[in-house]
Write a protein that holds these residues in place. Structure first.
Motif, mmCIF file in Angstrom:
data_model
loop_
_atom_site.group_PDB
_atom_site.id
_atom_site.type_symbol
_atom_site.label_atom_id
_atom_site.label_comp_id
_atom_site.label_asym_id
_atom_site.label_seq_id
_atom_site.Cartn_x
_atom_site.Cartn_y
_atom_site.Cartn_z
ATOM 1 N N GLY A 16 -16.717 11.655 24.649
ATOM 2 C CA GLY A 16 -15.433 11.901 23.991
ATOM 3 C C GLY A 16 -14.428 10.803 24.257
ATOM 4 N N MET A 17 -14.463 10.239 25.466
ATOM 5 C CA MET A 17 -13.537 9.159 25.810
ATOM 6 C C MET A 17 -13.818 7.892 25.010
ATOM 7 S SD MET A 17 -11.182 10.150 27.798
ATOM 8 C CE MET A 17 -10.530 8.502 28.070
ATOM 9 N N ILE A 18 -15.078 7.679 24.626
ATOM 10 C CA ILE A 18 -15.395 6.541 23.754
ATOM 11 C C ILE A 18 -14.628 6.686 22.439
ATOM 12 C CG2 ILE A 18 -17.224 5.435 22.396
ATOM 13 C CD1 ILE A 18 -19.167 6.224 24.661
ATOM 14 N N GLY A 19 -14.622 7.906 21.900
ATOM 15 C CA GLY A 19 -13.878 8.156 20.669
ATOM 16 C C GLY A 19 -12.385 7.997 20.861
ATOM 17 N N ILE A 20 -11.876 8.511 21.965
ATOM 18 C CA ILE A 20 -10.439 8.390 22.235
ATOM 19 C C ILE A 20 -10.051 6.920 22.376
ATOM 20 C CG2 ILE A 20 -8.652 8.858 23.973
ATOM 21 C CD1 ILE A 20 -9.962 11.615 24.356
ATOM 22 N N PHE A 126 2.942 11.664 0.048
ATOM 23 C CA PHE A 126 1.865 12.057 0.952
ATOM 24 C C PHE A 126 0.759 11.014 0.942
ATOM 25 C CE2 PHE A 126 -2.183 14.128 1.902
ATOM 26 C CZ PHE A 126 -1.901 14.703 3.131
ATOM 27 N N LEU A 127 0.428 10.502 -0.244
ATOM 28 C CA LEU A 127 -0.609 9.480 -0.347
ATOM 29 C C LEU A 127 -0.218 8.227 0.431
ATOM 30 C CD1 LEU A 127 -1.623 9.802 -4.116
ATOM 31 C CD2 LEU A 127 -2.898 10.596 -2.117
ATOM 32 N N GLU A 128 1.074 7.874 0.366
ATOM 33 C CA GLU A 128 1.550 6.695 1.095
ATOM 34 C C GLU A 128 1.444 6.906 2.606
ATOM 35 O OE1 GLU A 128 5.498 6.031 -0.288
ATOM 36 O OE2 GLU A 128 4.864 5.511 -2.319
ATOM 37 N N LEU A 129 1.826 8.105 3.067
ATOM 38 C CA LEU A 129 1.733 8.391 4.495
ATOM 39 C C LEU A 129 0.277 8.415 4.936
ATOM 40 C CD1 LEU A 129 3.137 9.138 7.153
ATOM 41 C CD2 LEU A 129 2.948 11.545 6.481
ATOM 42 N N ARG A 130 -0.584 9.011 4.121
ATOM 43 C CA ARG A 130 -2.011 9.062 4.447
ATOM 44 C C ARG A 130 -2.591 7.655 4.557
ATOM 45 N NH1 ARG A 130 -6.161 11.723 0.262
ATOM 46 N NH2 ARG A 130 -5.761 9.719 -0.747
ATOM 47 N N GLU A 131 -2.143 6.780 3.671
ATOM 48 C CA GLU A 131 -2.615 5.397 3.701
ATOM 49 C C GLU A 131 -2.161 4.696 4.977
ATOM 50 O OE1 GLU A 131 -4.888 2.351 2.344
ATOM 51 O OE2 GLU A 131 -4.682 4.312 1.402
ATOM 52 N N SER A 132 -0.922 4.956 5.396
ATOM 53 C CA SER A 132 -0.398 4.310 6.610
ATOM 54 C C SER A 132 -1.083 4.834 7.865
ATOM 55 C CB SER A 132 1.114 4.526 6.714
ATOM 56 O OG SER A 132 1.417 5.880 7.022
ATOM 57 N N LEU A 133 -1.608 6.067 7.794
ATOM 58 C CA LEU A 133 -2.287 6.673 8.943
ATOM 59 C C LEU A 133 -3.805 6.525 8.874
ATOM 60 C CD1 LEU A 133 -0.251 10.015 9.219
ATOM 61 C CD2 LEU A 133 -0.099 8.023 10.733
ATOM 62 N N GLN A 134 -4.284 5.773 7.870
ATOM 63 C CA GLN A 134 -5.725 5.651 7.672
ATOM 64 C C GLN A 134 -6.394 5.086 8.925
ATOM 65 O OE1 GLN A 134 -7.626 6.947 5.656
ATOM 66 N NE2 GLN A 134 -8.944 5.593 4.490
ATOM 67 N N PRO A 135 -7.329 5.831 9.528
ATOM 68 C CA PRO A 135 -7.976 5.330 10.740
ATOM 69 C C PRO A 135 -8.936 4.185 10.446
ATOM 70 C CG PRO A 135 -8.950 7.415 10.062
ATOM 71 C CD PRO A 135 -7.791 7.178 9.151
ATOM 72 N N THR A 136 -9.190 3.373 11.447
ATOM 73 C CA THR A 136 -10.170 2.303 11.317
ATOM 74 C C THR A 136 -11.567 2.911 11.266
ATOM 75 O OG1 THR A 136 -10.358 2.113 13.707
ATOM 76 C CG2 THR A 136 -8.699 0.713 12.621
ATOM 77 N N TYR A 143 -14.119 8.579 17.059
ATOM 78 C CA TYR A 143 -13.226 9.703 17.345
ATOM 79 C C TYR A 143 -13.590 10.898 16.466
ATOM 80 C CZ TYR A 143 -9.157 12.506 18.373
ATOM 81 O OH TYR A 143 -8.347 13.538 18.768
ATOM 82 N N GLY A 144 -13.732 10.642 15.155
ATOM 83 C CA GLY A 144 -14.096 11.737 14.256
ATOM 84 C C GLY A 144 -15.477 12.288 14.547
ATOM 85 N N GLY A 145 -16.457 11.396 14.599
ATOM 86 C CA GLY A 145 -17.842 11.836 14.727
ATOM 87 C C GLY A 145 -18.217 12.386 16.084
ATOM 88 N N ILE A 238 -20.600 11.741 11.458
ATOM 89 C CA ILE A 238 -20.611 10.288 11.295
ATOM 90 C C ILE A 238 -21.084 9.911 9.894
ATOM 91 C CG2 ILE A 238 -21.748 8.155 12.049
ATOM 92 C CD1 ILE A 238 -21.731 9.387 14.912
ATOM 93 N N PHE A 239 -22.168 10.535 9.434
ATOM 94 C CA PHE A 239 -22.685 10.197 8.109
ATOM 95 C C PHE A 239 -21.751 10.657 7.001
ATOM 96 C CE2 PHE A 239 -26.628 8.955 10.061
ATOM 97 C CZ PHE A 239 -27.129 8.004 9.163
ATOM 98 N N ALA A 240 -21.011 11.740 7.224
ATOM 99 C CA ALA A 240 -20.011 12.161 6.239
ATOM 100 C C ALA A 240 -18.984 11.057 6.040
ATOM 101 C CB ALA A 240 -19.326 13.451 6.690
ATOM 102 N N HIS A 241 -18.545 10.430 7.137
ATOM 103 C CA HIS A 241 -17.584 9.332 7.029
ATOM 104 C C HIS A 241 -18.196 8.116 6.344
ATOM 105 C CE1 HIS A 241 -13.969 10.789 8.925
ATOM 106 N NE2 HIS A 241 -14.666 11.296 9.928
ATOM 107 N N ILE A 242 -19.476 7.860 6.601
ATOM 108 C CA ILE A 242 -20.141 6.733 5.926
ATOM 109 C C ILE A 242 -20.133 6.939 4.417
ATOM 110 C CG2 ILE A 242 -22.367 5.595 5.581
ATOM 111 C CD1 ILE A 242 -22.927 6.071 8.580
ATOM 112 N N ILE A 243 -20.484 8.144 3.985
ATOM 113 C CA ILE A 243 -20.482 8.451 2.546
ATOM 114 C C ILE A 243 -19.079 8.324 1.971
ATOM 115 C CG2 ILE A 243 -20.868 10.261 0.829
ATOM 116 C CD1 ILE A 243 -23.444 9.116 1.992
#
Length: 252
Positions: A16-20, A126-136, A143-145, A238-243
């Motif tokens: 979990g710390m790797i994700g954090i 909302f779309l603009e805020l979502r774009e600014s918060l878009q994770p790498t 973190y997600g996976g 992880i694969f959901a994010h890849i798709i």
């Protein structure tokens, strides 16, 4: 708790710390008044490190809860359990991987379709805020996976299922479904403040988008945790994010 279960908890905290740590690859916008206060006392790098404190505390608490309770409700972390000697019987690694892959592809397609359907009715703010918060990509995959699955499935979902097993005197299938759905919905509700931060009066469509978009995958990942183990949920997320990453390229 046995020594091997403590080891399992430590391994999950480290994963979990790797994700954090991957959060450090992102620029996280802070409210201007908070940023002004912090900049007087800390460097930009120190401020980034401070953002890791809350998720780390949450991770440790929920790993401890999950480690104590997961076997009481017949949930599993089969690959890691096998590696450290908790699980003696053989495991079907191929099945774990296959279900994780299929679940991830299905989740990625469904979540991409949800975005495609709702984007035309989502407010521009909302779309603009979502774009600014878009994770790498690192944050999405790690973190997600990993971290989100440990926190939401191994921690929160396990706790809900255990509580329900006490209320309903057993672990019948509907008890697991309560845990799966409720943990997924609670995760989605956690994103509502973003909507209220971006839009003064969020529409029903926007709230529905946030609820569906953030709970649909969690239901699939939760089912995988129940049926195939936590590692299968890791793979699926992880694969959901890849798709979704591929789908986003075609939507531009």
């Amino acid at each position: 708790m046995t020594g091997k279960k403590i080891l399992l908890g430590i391994i999950l905290i480290l994963i979990g710390m790797i994700g954090i740590a991957s959060i450090l690859t992102m620029d996280i916008p802070l409210p201007s008044e908070v940023e002004a206060i912090l900049k007087d006392k800390f460097t930009a790098g120190q401020i980034k490190l401070l953002t890791l404190i809350n998720p780390t505390i949450l991770l440790v608490i929920l790993v401890v809860i999950g480690t104590i309770l997961y076997q009481k409700v017949n949930l599993k972390v089969p690959i890691i359990e096998k590696l450290i000697g908790i699980r003696k019987e053989s495991i079907k690694t191929t099945s774990i991987l296959k279900y994780g892959l299929v679940g991830g592809i299905l989740s990625g397609i469904l979540l991409s379709l949800v975005s495609f359907v709702f984007n035309p009715i989502v407010p521009a703010e909302f779309l603009e805020l979502r774009e600014s918060l878009q994770p790498t990509l690192a944050a999405r995959f790690l973190y997600g996976g990993l971290t989100e699955e440990i926190v939401m499935r191994f921690g929160l979902m396990t706790l809900i299922i255990w509580l329900c097993s006490k209320i309903f005197k057993g672990t019948k299938p509907f008890v697991f479904w309560i845990g799966i759905v409720l943990s997924a919905i609670l995760f989605a509700f956690g994103h509502f403040p973003i909507a209220y931060q971006a839009v003064d009066h969020p529409t029903t469509g926007l709230l529905a988008y946030i609820l569906i978009g953030n709970s649909l995958g969690g239901i699939i990942f939760g089912w995988l945790y129940w049926k195939k183990g936590l590692e299968s949920a890791f793979i699926a997320h992880i694969f959901a994010h890849i798709i979704m990453v591929f789908a986003e390229q075609f939507s531009i």
